[in-house]
Write a protein that holds these residues in place. Structure first.
Motif, PDB file in Angstrom:
ATOM      1  N   VAL A 101     -68.629 -11.634  83.864  1.00 31.40           N
ATOM      2  CA  VAL A 101     -68.831 -13.132  82.919  1.00 31.40           C
ATOM      3  C   VAL A 101     -69.788 -12.534  81.353  1.00 31.40           C
ATOM      4  CG1 VAL A 101     -69.080 -15.214  84.556  1.00 31.40           C
ATOM      5  CG2 VAL A 101     -71.291 -13.224  84.259  1.00 31.40           C
ATOM      6  N   THR A 102     -70.027 -13.547  80.430  1.00 28.58           N
ATOM      7  CA  THR A 102     -70.313 -12.854  79.262  1.00 28.58           C
ATOM      8  C   THR A 102     -71.287 -13.937  78.976  1.00 28.58           C
ATOM      9  OG1 THR A 102     -69.286 -13.920  78.126  1.00 28.58           O
ATOM     10  CG2 THR A 102     -68.214 -11.343  78.479  1.00 28.58           C
ATOM     11  N   ASP A 103     -72.780 -12.833  78.587  1.00 26.41           N
ATOM     12  CA  ASP A 103     -74.129 -13.699  77.915  1.00 26.41           C
ATOM     13  C   ASP A 103     -73.889 -13.815  76.111  1.00 26.41           C
ATOM     14  OD1 ASP A 103     -74.740 -11.563  77.832  1.00 26.41           O
ATOM     15  OD2 ASP A 103     -76.786 -12.032  79.441  1.00 26.41           O
ATOM     16  N   TYR A 104     -72.797 -13.627  75.918  1.00 25.16           N
ATOM     17  CA  TYR A 104     -72.601 -13.712  74.007  1.00 25.16           C
ATOM     18  C   TYR A 104     -72.700 -14.571  73.114  1.00 25.16           C
ATOM     19  CZ  TYR A 104     -70.765  -8.212  74.188  1.00 25.16           C
ATOM     20  OH  TYR A 104     -70.045  -6.613  74.432  1.00 25.16           O
ATOM     21  N   ARG A 105     -73.764 -14.496  72.627  1.00 28.75           N
ATOM     22  CA  ARG A 105     -74.156 -15.283  71.873  1.00 28.75           C
ATOM     23  C   ARG A 105     -72.453 -16.635  71.250  1.00 28.75           C
ATOM     24  NH1 ARG A 105     -76.617 -13.675  66.367  1.00 28.75           N
ATOM     25  NH2 ARG A 105     -75.774 -15.815  65.270  1.00 28.75           N
ATOM     26  N   GLY A 106     -72.502 -17.403  71.427  1.00 29.92           N
ATOM     27  CA  GLY A 106     -71.964 -18.330  71.287  1.00 29.92           C
ATOM     28  C   GLY A 106     -69.942 -18.031  69.485  1.00 29.92           C
ATOM     29  N   ASP A 107     -70.717 -17.250  68.829  1.00 32.72           N
ATOM     30  CA  ASP A 107     -69.800 -16.850  67.718  1.00 32.72           C
ATOM     31  C   ASP A 107     -69.876 -15.001  67.082  1.00 32.72           C
ATOM     32  OD1 ASP A 107     -72.791 -16.016  67.389  1.00 32.72           O
ATOM     33  OD2 ASP A 107     -72.854 -16.849  65.434  1.00 32.72           O
ATOM     34  N   ILE A 108     -69.833 -15.208  68.744  1.00 37.08           N
ATOM     35  CA  ILE A 108     -69.874 -13.286  68.772  1.00 37.08           C
ATOM     36  C   ILE A 108     -67.837 -13.408  68.211  1.00 37.08           C
ATOM     37  CG2 ILE A 108     -69.142 -13.313  71.219  1.00 37.08           C
ATOM     38  CD1 ILE A 108     -70.197 -10.547  68.768  1.00 37.08           C
ATOM     39  N   GLY A 109     -66.990 -14.115  68.491  1.00 36.50           N
ATOM     40  CA  GLY A 109     -65.255 -13.755  68.010  1.00 36.50           C
ATOM     41  C   GLY A 109     -66.145 -13.886  66.535  1.00 36.50           C
ATOM     42  N   ASN A 134     -57.172 -19.746  66.087  1.00 36.36           N
ATOM     43  CA  ASN A 134     -57.469 -20.765  66.615  1.00 36.36           C
ATOM     44  C   ASN A 134     -56.782 -20.931  67.671  1.00 36.36           C
ATOM     45  OD1 ASN A 134     -57.998 -22.617  63.780  1.00 36.36           O
ATOM     46  ND2 ASN A 134     -55.626 -22.029  63.301  1.00 36.36           N
ATOM     47  N   ASP A 135     -56.153 -20.868  68.329  1.00 38.95           N
ATOM     48  CA  ASP A 135     -55.402 -20.522  70.104  1.00 38.95           C
ATOM     49  C   ASP A 135     -54.957 -19.656  70.235  1.00 38.95           C
ATOM     50  OD1 ASP A 135     -55.418 -22.094  72.156  1.00 38.95           O
ATOM     51  OD2 ASP A 135     -53.419 -23.000  72.044  1.00 38.95           O
ATOM     52  N   GLY A 136     -54.963 -18.844  69.601  1.00 35.10           N
ATOM     53  CA  GLY A 136     -54.408 -17.444  70.047  1.00 35.10           C
ATOM     54  C   GLY A 136     -54.685 -16.753  71.094  1.00 35.10           C
ATOM     55  N   ILE A 137     -54.052 -15.675  71.765  1.00 33.80           N
ATOM     56  CA  ILE A 137     -54.936 -15.027  73.024  1.00 33.80           C
ATOM     57  C   ILE A 137     -54.307 -13.453  72.920  1.00 33.80           C
ATOM     58  CG2 ILE A 137     -55.058 -14.587  75.439  1.00 33.80           C
ATOM     59  CD1 ILE A 137     -53.723 -16.884  76.219  1.00 33.80           C
ATOM     60  N   ALA A 138     -55.305 -12.762  72.872  1.00 37.03           N
ATOM     61  CA  ALA A 138     -55.527 -10.972  72.799  1.00 37.03           C
ATOM     62  C   ALA A 138     -56.473 -11.110  73.629  1.00 37.03           C
ATOM     63  CB  ALA A 138     -55.901 -11.358  71.189  1.00 37.03           C
ATOM     64  N   ALA A 139     -55.743  -9.428  74.561  1.00 34.59           N
ATOM     65  CA  ALA A 139     -56.751  -7.960  75.263  1.00 34.59           C
ATOM     66  C   ALA A 139     -57.349  -7.537  73.887  1.00 34.59           C
ATOM     67  CB  ALA A 139     -55.236  -7.991  76.499  1.00 34.59           C
ATOM     68  N   VAL A 261     -61.135 -10.124  76.684  1.00 33.27           N
ATOM     69  CA  VAL A 261     -59.927 -10.733  76.137  1.00 33.27           C
ATOM     70  C   VAL A 261     -61.022 -12.871  75.289  1.00 33.27           C
ATOM     71  CG1 VAL A 261     -58.825 -12.971  77.189  1.00 33.27           C
ATOM     72  CG2 VAL A 261     -59.494 -10.311  78.363  1.00 33.27           C
ATOM     73  N   PHE A 262     -59.964 -12.473  74.351  1.00 31.69           N
ATOM     74  CA  PHE A 262     -60.828 -13.797  73.407  1.00 31.69           C
ATOM     75  C   PHE A 262     -59.277 -15.118  73.541  1.00 31.69           C
ATOM     76  CE2 PHE A 262     -62.536 -10.311  72.169  1.00 31.69           C
ATOM     77  CZ  PHE A 262     -64.181 -10.249  70.770  1.00 31.69           C
ATOM     78  N   ARG A 263     -59.428 -16.207  73.734  1.00 30.94           N
ATOM     79  CA  ARG A 263     -58.497 -16.879  72.881  1.00 30.94           C
ATOM     80  C   ARG A 263     -59.224 -17.919  71.579  1.00 30.94           C
ATOM     81  NH1 ARG A 263     -55.064 -21.176  77.075  1.00 30.94           N
ATOM     82  NH2 ARG A 263     -53.869 -21.956  74.964  1.00 30.94           N
ATOM     83  N   GLY A 264     -58.445 -17.785  70.837  1.00 28.08           N
ATOM     84  CA  GLY A 264     -59.081 -17.580  69.120  1.00 28.08           C
ATOM     85  C   GLY A 264     -60.545 -16.571  68.611  1.00 28.08           C
ATOM     86  N   LYS A 266     -63.110 -17.631  70.618  1.00 35.15           N
ATOM     87  CA  LYS A 266     -63.683 -17.836  71.629  1.00 35.15           C
ATOM     88  C   LYS A 266     -63.163 -16.486  72.277  1.00 35.15           C
ATOM     89  CE  LYS A 266     -64.838 -20.625  75.896  1.00 35.15           C
ATOM     90  NZ  LYS A 266     -64.449 -21.830  76.419  1.00 35.15           N
ATOM     91  N   LEU A 267     -64.303 -15.766  73.115  1.00 40.09           N
ATOM     92  CA  LEU A 267     -64.771 -15.129  73.834  1.00 40.09           C
ATOM     93  C   LEU A 267     -64.754 -15.452  75.554  1.00 40.09           C
ATOM     94  CD1 LEU A 267     -65.074 -11.128  74.951  1.00 40.09           C
ATOM     95  CD2 LEU A 267     -67.817 -11.721  75.021  1.00 40.09           C
ATOM     96  N   LEU A 268     -63.786 -15.160  76.248  1.00 42.37           N
ATOM     97  CA  LEU A 268     -63.431 -15.608  77.315  1.00 42.37           C
ATOM     98  C   LEU A 268     -63.439 -14.460  78.816  1.00 42.37           C
ATOM     99  CD1 LEU A 268     -60.378 -17.642  77.032  1.00 42.37           C
ATOM    100  CD2 LEU A 268     -62.346 -18.431  77.371  1.00 42.37           C
ATOM    101  N   TYR A 269     -63.454 -13.002  78.560  1.00 45.44           N
ATOM    102  CA  TYR A 269     -63.756 -12.569  79.641  1.00 45.44           C
ATOM    103  C   TYR A 269     -64.128 -11.231  78.746  1.00 45.44           C
ATOM    104  CZ  TYR A 269     -62.063  -8.017  82.477  1.00 45.44           C
ATOM    105  OH  TYR A 269     -62.000  -6.738  82.863  1.00 45.44           O
ATOM    106  N   GLY A 270     -65.188 -10.661  78.879  1.00 45.60           N
ATOM    107  CA  GLY A 270     -66.375  -9.288  79.205  1.00 45.60           C
ATOM    108  C   GLY A 270     -65.991  -7.987  80.105  1.00 45.60           C
ATOM    109  N   ARG A 271     -65.940  -6.512  79.333  1.00 43.86           N
ATOM    110  CA  ARG A 271     -66.564  -5.674  80.681  1.00 43.86           C
ATOM    111  C   ARG A 271     -66.862  -4.260  80.047  1.00 43.86           C
ATOM    112  NH1 ARG A 271     -65.127  -1.641  82.934  1.00 43.86           N
ATOM    113  NH2 ARG A 271     -65.186  -1.358  85.754  1.00 43.86           N
TER     114      ARG A 271
END
Length: 295
Positions: A101-109, A134-139, A261-264, A266-271
């Motif tokens: 899980v991450t506690d990055y600020r919401g606009d990190i993307g 907008n909606d692309g997923i990237a690792a 891992v990002f969706r658009g 939005k950061l969904l996963y970080g390690r």
């Protein structure tokens, strides 16, 4: 961890036992104001022959011939702690890192999107250009540097997993520390697909994401011990290894990586990698991507 090619027992008195003497050598060297003696031998000619276990362990534990201590100081410009996003990783025990899980600020993307890096061919691009914002997923996998043997191992695993990422509709973005010409060395000799390989010579993305940096993280972190269980993978990945892929800025070798891992935007996963070679399971990362694609 920097990865000189190989050392013979005659040219390096510490040779195969360097992994045991490294902490002592480094601590003694730090007492000197003039240099940090991490290794005491010349680099042998580049060889395409696979490393033996002794050579690989010696290479893995060894570093620079004789680097001025000031040369290992970072010349990076740090972002204010009030701006740098902080990462909290929740370990899942036997379940791996799928619950990171991450506690990055919401606009990190958006912040990362403004960072400019280079393609392996030398073209300047921004992160926001690398996938659909907008909606692309990237690792996004940030390697340490292009001359790190552990990063050659990780790059090999990423290359093998690339079809799985693509089947899940995920854009794979691999970033390393160094100039584009260093990236091309890895891409050519490993080999690795240049269409998903990028260079960040100034470590801008690493700073924005607050990834670890320093001598302790690079050489002495307990998390690095896991690499010794991956000898076969390291040996296979470094059969065409060359130290020439190491950045000219030697302070870069103290940089650690991370996986996101990002969706658009939005950061969904970080390690964050806790130490050298402390990579997450790519199966876990792909599982996160697949769940994201279905959601």
């Amino acid at each position: 961890f920097l990865g000189p090619d190989s050392y013979s027992s005659s040219s390096c008195p510490f040779g195969s036992i360097a992994r045991f003497l490294l902490p002592t050598m480094a601590m003694i060297s730090l007492r000197s104001s003039s240099s940090l003696q991490l290794i005491c031998s010349p680099v042998s000619p580049i060889s395409s022959k696979p490393f033996s276990q002794t050579q690989l362990l010696s290479t893995f534990s060894s570093s620079i011939v004789s680097v001025p201590f000031a040369g290992l100081k970072s010349n990076r410009t740090y972002v204010s702690p009030t701006i740098i996003p902080r990462l909290a990783v929740a370990r899942g025990g036997s379940s791996g890192d799928t619950d990171a899980v991450t506690d990055y600020r919401g606009d990190i993307g958006e912040i990362l999107g403004d960072v400019s890096i280079f393609t392996a061919s030398g073209q300047r691009v921004q992160f926001s250009d690398l996938w659909d914002q907008n909606d692309g997923i990237a690792a996004v996998v940030l390697l340490r540097h292009f001359g790190c043997v552990c990063c050659w191992e990780l790059a090999t695993a990423l290359k093998e997993a690339k079809p799985r990422f693509e089947a899940a509709g995920v854009k794979l973005v691999a970033v390393g520390v160094g100039t584009p010409d260093k990236a091309r060395i890895l891409a050519t000799r490993l080999p690795f697909p240049m269409d998903c390989l990028y260079a960040d010579p100034e470590r801008k993305a690493y700073d924005v994401l607050g990834l670890y940096y320093g001598l302790g993280r690079t050489f002495f972190n307990p998390a690095s011990a896991k690499v010794f269980s991956r000898f076969d993978e390291l040996r296979a990945a470094t059969k065409n290894y060359t130290i020439e892929a190491t950045p000219e800025d030697r302070s870069s070798v103290l940089q650690q990586g991370g996986t996101f891992v990002f969706r658009g935007k939005k950061l969904l996963y970080g390690r964050k990698d806790e130490g050298t070679g402390d990579h997450p399971s790519l199966d876990d990362v792909i599982n996160v991507c697949c769940k994201t694609a279905v959601a």
